[in-house]
Design an enzyme around this catalytic site. Structure first.
Site, mmCIF file in Angstrom:
data_model
loop_
_atom_site.group_PDB
_atom_site.id
_atom_site.type_symbol
_atom_site.label_atom_id
_atom_site.label_comp_id
_atom_site.label_asym_id
_atom_site.label_seq_id
_atom_site.Cartn_x
_atom_site.Cartn_y
_atom_site.Cartn_z
ATOM 1 N N GLU A 441 0.824 -1.226 0.000
ATOM 2 C CA GLU A 441 0.000 0.000 0.000
ATOM 3 C C GLU A 441 0.849 1.265 0.000
ATOM 4 O O GLU A 441 0.485 2.258 0.639
ATOM 5 C CB GLU A 441 -0.952 0.014 1.209
HETATM 6 C C1 LIG Z 1 2.940 -9.628 0.719
HETATM 7 C C2 LIG Z 1 2.594 -8.571 -0.278
HETATM 8 C C3 LIG Z 1 1.279 -8.348 -0.594
HETATM 9 C C4 LIG Z 1 0.944 -7.420 -1.581
HETATM 10 N N1 LIG Z 1 -0.365 -7.279 -1.962
HETATM 11 C C5 LIG Z 1 -0.644 -6.539 -3.065
HETATM 12 C C6 LIG Z 1 -1.957 -6.526 -3.608
HETATM 13 O O1 LIG Z 1 -2.889 -7.142 -3.075
HETATM 14 N N2 LIG Z 1 -2.184 -5.824 -4.740
HETATM 15 C C7 LIG Z 1 -1.199 -5.123 -5.362
HETATM 16 O O2 LIG Z 1 -1.464 -4.509 -6.381
HETATM 17 N N3 LIG Z 1 0.062 -5.109 -4.857
HETATM 18 C C8 LIG Z 1 0.358 -5.802 -3.745
HETATM 19 N N4 LIG Z 1 1.625 -5.806 -3.231
HETATM 20 C C9 LIG Z 1 2.657 -5.041 -3.904
HETATM 21 C C10 LIG Z 1 3.141 -3.862 -3.098
HETATM 22 O O3 LIG Z 1 2.179 -2.860 -3.085
HETATM 23 C C11 LIG Z 1 4.491 -3.436 -3.694
HETATM 24 O O4 LIG Z 1 5.421 -4.442 -3.352
HETATM 25 C C12 LIG Z 1 4.921 -2.084 -3.217
HETATM 26 O O5 LIG Z 1 4.106 -1.085 -3.731
HETATM 27 C C13 LIG Z 1 6.385 -1.782 -3.622
HETATM 28 O O6 LIG Z 1 6.597 -2.053 -4.975
HETATM 29 P P1 LIG Z 1 7.849 -2.953 -5.408
HETATM 30 O O7 LIG Z 1 7.800 -4.212 -4.647
HETATM 31 O O8 LIG Z 1 7.861 -3.060 -6.881
HETATM 32 O O9 LIG Z 1 9.115 -2.162 -4.906
HETATM 33 P P2 LIG Z 1 9.802 -0.911 -5.636
HETATM 34 O O10 LIG Z 1 8.775 0.015 -6.111
HETATM 35 O O11 LIG Z 1 10.793 -1.434 -6.597
HETATM 36 O O12 LIG Z 1 10.564 -0.240 -4.407
HETATM 37 C C14 LIG Z 1 11.799 -0.737 -3.887
HETATM 38 C C15 LIG Z 1 12.372 0.306 -2.933
HETATM 39 O O13 LIG Z 1 12.640 1.522 -3.637
HETATM 40 C C16 LIG Z 1 11.957 2.614 -3.034
HETATM 41 N N5 LIG Z 1 11.451 3.511 -4.061
HETATM 42 C C17 LIG Z 1 10.773 3.191 -5.186
HETATM 43 N N6 LIG Z 1 10.437 4.285 -5.863
HETATM 44 C C18 LIG Z 1 10.899 5.339 -5.161
HETATM 45 C C19 LIG Z 1 10.854 6.745 -5.331
HETATM 46 N N7 LIG Z 1 10.253 7.302 -6.361
HETATM 47 N N8 LIG Z 1 11.449 7.516 -4.395
HETATM 48 C C20 LIG Z 1 12.038 6.984 -3.314
HETATM 49 N N9 LIG Z 1 12.115 5.665 -3.105
HETATM 50 C C21 LIG Z 1 11.543 4.844 -4.002
HETATM 51 C C22 LIG Z 1 10.808 1.993 -2.246
HETATM 52 O O14 LIG Z 1 10.402 2.818 -1.165
HETATM 53 C C23 LIG Z 1 11.419 0.679 -1.794
HETATM 54 O O15 LIG Z 1 12.141 0.883 -0.615
HETATM 55 C C24 LIG Z 1 1.961 -6.677 -2.202
HETATM 56 C C25 LIG Z 1 3.301 -6.865 -1.828
HETATM 57 C C26 LIG Z 1 3.614 -7.804 -0.887
HETATM 58 C C27 LIG Z 1 5.066 -8.014 -0.536
#
Ligand SMILES: Cc1cc2nc3c(=O)[nH]c(=O)nc-3n(C[C@H](O)[C@H](O)[C@H](O)COP(=O)(O)OP(=O)(O)OC[C@H]3O[C@@H](n4cnc5c(N)ncnc54)[C@H](O)[C@@H]3O)c2cc1C
Length: 590
Positions: A441
């Site tokens: 989220e």
């Molecule tokens: C158990 C679990 C359940 C989930 N459930 C759902 C679900 O039901 N539906 C759904 O759609 N998604 C779901 N998600 C996905 C979740 O919302 C994402 O994992 C989350 O938004 C982060 O995206 P990412 O994993 O691609 O990480 P990334 O976006 O790659 O981020 C990696 C790191 O980089 C940082 N970062 C990225 N962009 C920036 C920026 N612009 N500025 C500063 N820092 C940045 C982040 O803060 C983080 O620390 C779930 C994830 C998990 C692990």
């Protein structure tokens, strides 16, 4: 059981002595309710939490979902739990009666969610996701979309999910690539093709069908967030009175450190070119619509953070009262009996910190929930101000319980000593669960950019001024008032300086320390909540001597927070204003 998970006395104090749940019944929307109906609802939630959800928590953690023959099998306990959650009303509690809801305040429904999440967060999440998906359909769906998807979800025959994330688009939803091609079959229907990841509840075997509220891009749509649309994509689609396969395939289940009772899956739409999605709301405005569900979910995540920390706090409290170890500092004679560890100053420090985080976080979520109720049902002339405050507080309501909650859960392990590090004791599992809340989220980093880059600077600082007015209304002691005022002034000056950097085009200089800013802002907001609780406790002490220990504990925790946490605001603000040259550290320097 010794551990209440989520304290009844705390719930009643926060609802009725601090956040005026009873007053909400004076609003026409809640006129049919009263304290009796609220308490009945909460008592049912508490009973289901303790009798049904909690006994299934360990088994669900030990036997996570698995993919078998292309379908996800979840723990069989969900077959018993799901109807109980639906019967309680967790898919429709806050919705109006015209659409089959119970018209309860968000405030009351959120506390019911607290009982359930403390007992079994993963099981509760299925209901939260379904409620959010149904609400999206109710708010933005065409007549056909509502007719097709709404009732099956709120009645619990079908469940709902949010399907946003793609392998290359997590934090950056502007990069969503799932495509949607208009179908000749009818307006509003599209053929979807794309890959989603981490979709919670994306497949399971206890409801007849699953509806994914998915983000995608209609062919020819502009790049970026202005080209994203929202679709209802069912696993089975209704066709000629039957449900037929809709080409949504479960490609894999992630093996997670926590939240192991609900699957997070890789989900493919349209591998065979036969996945139909119904557009929900206005094409290309899907992300804006989705924010309704995301904002609701952010507060639910906050409540999960509080609830997970609460379960562990009560567990460590019980342990500290019963674990004999060591003697008072002044005791010289080794033949004197050992004392329970709660007698040691450092253990009390840890317990007090847990209490301050859990109850402070809960109070903030109550504040947000009450604002959500007043934005929808309160006096017209005050709605805009309340909407602004809710927008301002939402990133804090999501991230404080997640981040401070993780610290609190870690303290629960610490209080259990070596036993806390073992899987035989529950704090280890709750610590694993809690970690997710700072990731899904919108990560803490993303929440901090939302707070500093948008919310505090919107309207030239109107929201911050509205917050200052709320602070002034608290019956605080002189000391609390002075502390709050100084911290608020420091935050306001820091915000102004950072905003000026932003206006001058130095976005890095403005936002490089956004997480430190969020930390400072969170401490300020939680101090305000502690001042409110301390004021209610002082009133309570005069009225109800039988609860004197409860109220004295409140006042002690407030004093602890003001003495130990509020001073951090100043240092954090100074850090926010230090130069942001670390941003220029080259990747190869690390
Ligand atoms: C158990 C679990 C359940 C989930 N459930 C759902 C679900 O039901 N539906 C759904 O759609 N998604 C779901 N998600 C996905 C979740 O919302 C994402 O994992 C989350 O938004 C982060 O995206 P990412 O994993 O691609 O990480 P990334 O976006 O790659 O981020 C990696 C790191 O980089 C940082 N970062 C990225 N962009 C920036 C920026 N612009 N500025 C500063 N820092 C940045 C982040 O803060 C983080 O620390 C779930 C994830 C998990 C692990």
């Amino acid at each position: 059981m010794a551990n209440p998970l989520f304290s009844d006395r705390e719930v009643s104090f926060q609802l009725y002595e601090v956040h005026g749940a009873g007053d909400l019944c004076q609003l026409p929307a809640f006129a049919d309710h009263g304290r009796e109906t609220f308490d009945l609802f909460l008592a049912s939630a508490r009973k289901i939490a303790r009798d049904v959800l909690f006994p299934a928590y360990r088994p669900m953690d030990a036997e996570p979902p698995r993919l078998e023959g292309g379908r996800v099998r979840v723990h069989p306990a969900m077959k018993e739990i799901w109807p109980r959650l639906v019967e309680l009303g967790m898919t429709n509690a806050t919705r109006p009666s015209e659409v089959g809801g119970q018209e309860l305040p968000v405030l009351v429904a959120m506390f019911a969610g607290g009982y359930l999440s403390a007992a079994n967060g993963a099981a509760t999440a299925y209901a939260g996701l379904t409620a959010g998906a149904a609400h999206l359909v109710e708010a933005f769906g065409s007549e056909e979309v509502r007719r097709t998807f709404h009732e099956p979800m709120i009645s619990g025959r079908w469940s709902g999910t949010m399907a946003l994330t793609e392998p290359h688009a997590g934090s950056s939803l502007a990069d969503v690539r799932t495509t949607a091609t208009p179908m000749p079959a009818g307006p509003g229907r599209y053929l979807l093709r794309g890959n989603k990841v981490f979709i919670s509840g994306g497949d399971q075997d206890f409801t007849e069908n699953i509806v994914h509220l998915a983000l995608g891009r209609i062919e020819g749509a502009p790049a970026g967030i202005k080209g994203i649309s929202l679709f209802a994509v069912p696993r089975l689609r209704p066709e000629d009175g039957r449900l037929v396969d809709n080409d949504c395939s479960s490609a894999g289940v992630f093996h997670k450190m926590g939240w192991r009772g609900i699957p997070s899956i890789a989900l493919n739409f349209g591998e065979r070119g036969d996945c139909v999605g119904w557009v929900v709301g206005t094409p290309h405005q899907g992300l804006g619509h989705m924010f309704q569900m995301m904002n609701e979910a952010r507060l639910m995540v906050g409540m999960n953070g509080v609830a997970t920390a609460s379960a562990a706090y009560h567990e460590s409290l019980e342990y500290a009262r019963t674990r004999p170890q060591g003697r008072p500092l002044a005791a010289r004679d080794p033949r004197t009996p050992q004392i329970p560890i709660v007698e040691h100053a450092d253990v009390r420090r840890m317990l007090l910190k847990q209490k301050a985080i859990v109850e402070g976080g809960l109070s903030l979520l109550a504040e947000c929930a009450r604002l959500a109720d007043l934005v929808r049902h309160g006096p017209e002339e005050d709605r805009e101000r309340r909407r602004m405050l809710l927008d301002l507080l939402t990133p804090v309501g999501k991230s404080f319980p997640a981040e401070a909650g993780f610290v609190s859960n870690s303290l629960a392990v610490q209080i259990h000593g070596g036993y806390g590090y073992t899987a035989e004791y529950l704090p280890e599992a709750w610590l694993r669960d809690q970690k997710l809340n700072s990731i899904h989220e919108g990560t803490t980093g993303i929440q901090s950019l939302d707070l500093l880059g948008r919310k505090v600077v919107a309207g030239g600082g109107d929201a911050l001024r509205a917050l200052a007015a709320e602070f002034a209304a608290v019956e605080a002691t002189n000391e609390e008032r002075a502390g709050l005022r100084a911290a608020l002034e420091k935050i306001a000056a820091t915000t102004m300086e950072l905003a000026q950097r932003g206006l001058a085009g130095d976005r890095d200089g403005m936002l490089a320390h956004s997480v430190d800013y969020l930390d400072a802002f969170s401490v300020l907001v939680i101090s305000w909540q502690w001042a409110k609780m301390a004021a209610a406790a002082r009133r309570g002490l005069e009225r109800d001597r039988a609860s004197a220990d409860f109220y004295r504990g409140k006042i002690a925790a407030a004093r602890w927070f003001f003495a130990n946490e509020l001073p951090r605001v100043s240092t954090l603000c100074d850090i926010c204003l230090t130069d942001a040259s670390f941003v220029e550290a080259r990747p190869e320097w690390f």
